[in-house]
Design a protein around this motif. Structure first.
Motif, PDB file in Angstrom:
ATOM      1  N   MET A  57      -0.435  -7.341   6.078  1.00 54.44           N
ATOM      2  CA  MET A  57       0.062  -5.971   6.201  1.00 54.44           C
ATOM      3  C   MET A  57       1.166  -5.894   7.252  1.00 54.44           C
ATOM      4  O   MET A  57       2.168  -5.191   7.069  1.00 54.44           O
ATOM      5  N   ALA A  58       1.007  -6.629   8.360  1.00 50.42           N
ATOM      6  CA  ALA A  58       2.035  -6.636   9.410  1.00 50.42           C
ATOM      7  C   ALA A  58       3.325  -7.253   8.878  1.00 50.42           C
ATOM      8  O   ALA A  58       4.427  -6.742   9.142  1.00 50.42           O
ATOM      9  N   ARG A  59       3.217  -8.350   8.113  1.00 49.20           N
ATOM     10  CA  ARG A  59       4.407  -8.975   7.527  1.00 49.20           C
ATOM     11  C   ARG A  59       5.100  -8.043   6.549  1.00 49.20           C
ATOM     12  O   ARG A  59       6.317  -7.948   6.513  1.00 49.20           O
ATOM     13  N   GLN A  60       4.313  -7.340   5.716  1.00 50.11           N
ATOM     14  CA  GLN A  60       4.889  -6.400   4.754  1.00 50.11           C
ATOM     15  C   GLN A  60       5.630  -5.276   5.480  1.00 50.11           C
ATOM     16  O   GLN A  60       6.700  -4.851   5.052  1.00 50.11           O
ATOM     17  N   SER A  61       5.053  -4.800   6.575  1.00 52.70           N
ATOM     18  CA  SER A  61       5.695  -3.747   7.349  1.00 52.70           C
ATOM     19  C   SER A  61       7.013  -4.240   7.941  1.00 52.70           C
ATOM     20  O   SER A  61       8.023  -3.533   7.907  1.00 52.70           O
ATOM     21  N   GLU A  62       7.020  -5.459   8.473  1.00 57.06           N
ATOM     22  CA  GLU A  62       8.250  -6.018   9.025  1.00 57.06           C
ATOM     23  C   GLU A  62       9.297  -6.211   7.932  1.00 57.06           C
ATOM     24  O   GLU A  62      10.477  -5.934   8.138  1.00 57.06           O
ATOM     25  N   LEU A  63       8.872  -6.684   6.753  1.00 57.30           N
ATOM     26  CA  LEU A  63       9.808  -6.865   5.651  1.00 57.30           C
ATOM     27  C   LEU A  63      10.398  -5.530   5.200  1.00 57.30           C
ATOM     28  O   LEU A  63      11.590  -5.442   4.888  1.00 57.30           O
ATOM     29  N   GLU A  64       9.577  -4.493   5.172  1.00 59.75           N
ATOM     30  CA  GLU A  64      10.073  -3.172   4.775  1.00 59.75           C
ATOM     31  C   GLU A  64      11.098  -2.673   5.779  1.00 59.75           C
ATOM     32  O   GLU A  64      12.127  -2.112   5.396  1.00 59.75           O
ATOM     33  N   ASP A  65      10.852  -2.893   7.063  1.00 55.61           N
ATOM     34  CA  ASP A  65      11.831  -2.499   8.086  1.00 55.61           C
ATOM     35  C   ASP A  65      13.142  -3.265   7.911  1.00 55.61           C
ATOM     36  O   ASP A  65      14.231  -2.690   8.023  1.00 55.61           O
ATOM     37  N   LEU A  66      13.039  -4.574   7.623  1.00 52.06           N
ATOM     38  CA  LEU A  66      14.243  -5.364   7.410  1.00 52.06           C
ATOM     39  C   LEU A  66      14.999  -4.896   6.171  1.00 52.06           C
ATOM     40  O   LEU A  66      16.235  -4.840   6.170  1.00 52.06           O
TER      41      LEU A  66
END
Length: 151
Positions: A57-66
């Motif tokens: 979930m943390a990786r998905q959130s970071e990817l969405e921000d990117l």
């Protein structure tokens, strides 16, 4: 601190083992230990699965921000316009890049005139260098001054 976890040492494990041996009995103790081991393995597996899903979930959130940042960069036109001179320079570069290899670059490019602002293209180079007193006099390598003039 040795043993299974924080606060449980070797002596505590020995006491728990003796109490389990007395309560359960020597006949059923191996089966109890096997079940306890299976329970601990399931608990560790669930904890690892929870940790992995949290990390995902943390990786998905970071990817969405990117992705949002990339979209913002793609859609933005920049902080300021570069102007007609820069557009002309970019067009000149593009024509040079797209020109056939057998065509000389000088035939394709147009000469770039210096700006008509009166500012010299190389401001740190003086137009008329200072005249030297004696051209045949040896010069100091560090300062560039006449060695004969020094006391």
């Amino acid at each position: 601190m040795g043993g299974l976890g924080p606060g449980i040492g070797g002596f505590e494990i020995l006491v728990i083992g003796i109490v389990a041996l007395l309560v359960v009995g020597p006949k059923d103790l191996p089966m109890l230990m096997r079940r306890v081991g299976q329970f601990v393995a399931k608990a560790r597996g669930m904890a690892n699965e929870f940790r992995a899903s949290f990390d995902e979930m943390a990786r998905q959130s970071e990817l969405e921000d990117l992705r949002k940042e990339v979209e913002a960069l793609r859609s933005s036109t920049g902080a300021y316009a570069l102007g007609a001179e820069a557009d002309a320079a970019f067009k000149d570069i593009r024509t040079q890049l797209e020109a056939p290899l057998d065509t000389p670059a000088s035939a394709v490019s147009t000469p770039v005139e210096p700006a008509a602002t009166g500012v010299d293209e190389w401001p740190d180079v003086a137009a008329d260098p200072a005249p030297q007193s004696d051209a045949s006099a040896p010069l100091d390598a560090v300062t560039g001054e006449d060695k004969k003039a020094q006391p």
